[in-house]
Design a protein around this motif. Sequence first.
Motif, short mmCIF file in Angstrom:
data_model
loop_
_atom_site.label_atom_id
_atom_site.label_comp_id
_atom_site.label_asym_id
_atom_site.label_seq_id
_atom_site.Cartn_x
_atom_site.Cartn_y
_atom_site.Cartn_z
N VAL A 171 7.60 24.86 26.82
CA VAL A 171 7.02 23.67 26.21
C VAL A 171 8.17 22.76 25.77
CG1 VAL A 171 5.60 22.80 24.30
CG2 VAL A 171 5.00 24.94 25.43
N VAL A 172 8.07 21.48 26.11
CA VAL A 172 9.11 20.52 25.73
C VAL A 172 8.49 19.46 24.83
CG1 VAL A 172 10.49 20.86 27.82
CG2 VAL A 172 8.74 19.07 27.79
N GLN A 173 9.34 18.80 24.07
CA GLN A 173 8.87 17.73 23.20
C GLN A 173 8.23 16.63 24.04
OE1 GLN A 173 11.86 16.26 20.53
NE2 GLN A 173 10.64 14.48 19.93
N LEU A 174 7.04 16.19 23.64
CA LEU A 174 6.34 15.14 24.38
C LEU A 174 6.88 13.77 23.97
CD1 LEU A 174 4.20 14.21 26.36
CD2 LEU A 174 2.54 14.27 24.49
N VAL A 175 7.50 13.10 24.93
CA VAL A 175 8.05 11.76 24.71
C VAL A 175 7.55 10.88 25.85
CG1 VAL A 175 10.14 10.36 24.56
CG2 VAL A 175 10.11 12.68 23.61
N ASP A 176 6.91 9.76 25.50
CA ASP A 176 6.51 8.76 26.49
C ASP A 176 7.54 7.65 26.47
OD1 ASP A 176 4.03 9.84 27.39
OD2 ASP A 176 3.09 9.19 25.53
N SER A 177 7.90 7.18 27.65
CA SER A 177 8.92 6.14 27.73
C SER A 177 8.52 5.09 28.77
CB SER A 177 10.26 6.77 28.12
OG SER A 177 11.27 5.81 28.12
N PHE A 178 8.82 3.84 28.47
CA PHE A 178 8.58 2.76 29.41
C PHE A 178 9.48 2.94 30.62
CE2 PHE A 178 9.88 -1.48 30.93
CZ PHE A 178 8.66 -1.94 31.37
N LEU A 179 8.90 2.86 31.83
CA LEU A 179 9.67 3.02 33.06
C LEU A 179 10.02 1.65 33.67
CD1 LEU A 179 10.84 4.91 35.24
CD2 LEU A 179 8.61 4.80 36.37
N CYS A 180 9.01 0.82 33.92
CA CYS A 180 9.24 -0.49 34.52
C CYS A 180 7.93 -1.27 34.54
CB CYS A 180 9.79 -0.36 35.94
SG CYS A 180 8.64 0.36 37.13
N HIS A 181 8.01 -2.52 35.04
CA HIS A 181 6.83 -3.34 35.27
C HIS A 181 6.49 -3.30 36.76
CE1 HIS A 181 6.31 -5.39 31.41
NE2 HIS A 181 7.63 -5.36 31.31
N ILE A 182 5.22 -3.28 37.07
CA ILE A 182 4.76 -3.44 38.45
C ILE A 182 4.83 -4.93 38.77
CG2 ILE A 182 2.78 -3.22 40.00
CD1 ILE A 182 1.88 -0.82 38.33
N VAL A 240 4.42 0.38 33.19
CA VAL A 240 4.30 1.76 33.66
C VAL A 240 5.15 2.64 32.74
CG1 VAL A 240 4.67 3.36 35.58
CG2 VAL A 240 4.02 0.98 36.04
N TYR A 241 4.56 3.75 32.31
CA TYR A 241 5.24 4.70 31.44
C TYR A 241 5.36 6.04 32.15
CZ TYR A 241 4.41 1.41 27.66
OH TYR A 241 4.42 0.30 26.86
N ILE A 242 6.28 6.87 31.66
CA ILE A 242 6.43 8.23 32.15
C ILE A 242 6.67 9.13 30.94
CG2 ILE A 242 8.93 8.04 32.56
CD1 ILE A 242 8.32 9.81 35.14
N SER A 243 6.22 10.37 31.04
CA SER A 243 6.37 11.29 29.91
C SER A 243 7.25 12.48 30.29
CB SER A 243 5.00 11.82 29.46
OG SER A 243 4.50 12.76 30.37
N THR A 244 7.79 13.10 29.26
CA THR A 244 8.59 14.31 29.48
C THR A 244 7.73 15.43 30.08
OG1 THR A 244 8.23 14.87 27.16
CG2 THR A 244 10.35 13.86 27.74
N ARG A 245 6.44 15.43 29.79
CA ARG A 245 5.54 16.45 30.36
C ARG A 245 5.52 16.36 31.88
NH1 ARG A 245 0.11 15.90 27.90
NH2 ARG A 245 1.11 16.98 26.18
N VAL A 246 5.45 15.14 32.41
CA VAL A 246 5.44 14.92 33.86
C VAL A 246 6.79 15.33 34.45
CG1 VAL A 246 5.38 13.13 35.64
CG2 VAL A 246 3.67 13.15 33.82
N ILE A 247 7.87 14.91 33.82
CA ILE A 247 9.21 15.25 34.32
C ILE A 247 9.40 16.76 34.32
CG2 ILE A 247 11.69 14.95 33.97
CD1 ILE A 247 10.95 12.25 32.56
N LYS A 248 8.96 17.44 33.27
CA LYS A 248 9.08 18.90 33.18
C LYS A 248 8.28 19.58 34.29
CE LYS A 248 9.75 23.03 31.36
NZ LYS A 248 10.79 23.85 31.96
N HIS A 249 7.08 19.08 34.57
CA HIS A 249 6.25 19.65 35.64
C HIS A 249 6.99 19.59 36.98
CE1 HIS A 249 2.75 20.57 38.08
NE2 HIS A 249 3.02 19.49 38.79
N VAL A 250 7.59 18.43 37.28
CA VAL A 250 8.32 18.28 38.54
C VAL A 250 9.57 19.16 38.54
CG1 VAL A 250 9.53 16.64 40.05
CG2 VAL A 250 7.38 15.97 38.93
#
Length: 150
Positions: free
Chosen positions: A20-31, A46-56
């Motif tokens: 389990v990692v700390q959940l952090v949401d971060s702005f990635l870019c604009h479409i 568009v945002y991305i989270s540490t949960r998604v990065i950890k899954h990959v």
Amino acid sequence: MSTIPHLSKTYIRGTTKKAVVQLVDSFLCHITSAVRKGIRIEHSKVYISTRVIKHVYDKRPAEEFDFCIENTHLVVKYPDSIYRNKKGKRGDFCFVKEVKNFKCFVSIEVVDNSEEKPPHCEVVTFYRINNKYLESYELLWEWKGGIPSS
């Protein structure tokens, strides 16, 4: 340093599988507006989270993970094509771009009912694919000769 490599270095690298990692949401870019018009969405952030990065990180080989975290923002910001995601899969749209002779795939979900943020999009997964992978997906939009199509 761009968003995903920074989040990876700070929260993901060196963790054990399924940790389990700390959940952090971060702005990635604009479409871009051309893409938004082409797929008929109103939200540009568009945002991305540490949960998604950890899954990959847990699912992909290290070389592929490193390649993807360096290039995911390019795929989202400047896709070559966009497909409708399949029913039963997480995410609404699949952004695809060829980067250094590899096809990169990023699944994006439109989020209209978030309590924390106004309506926006989120990356739900990202990885490399081959040409055959997209055969059963519905093409919604692509760049043709430097001009966006609809």
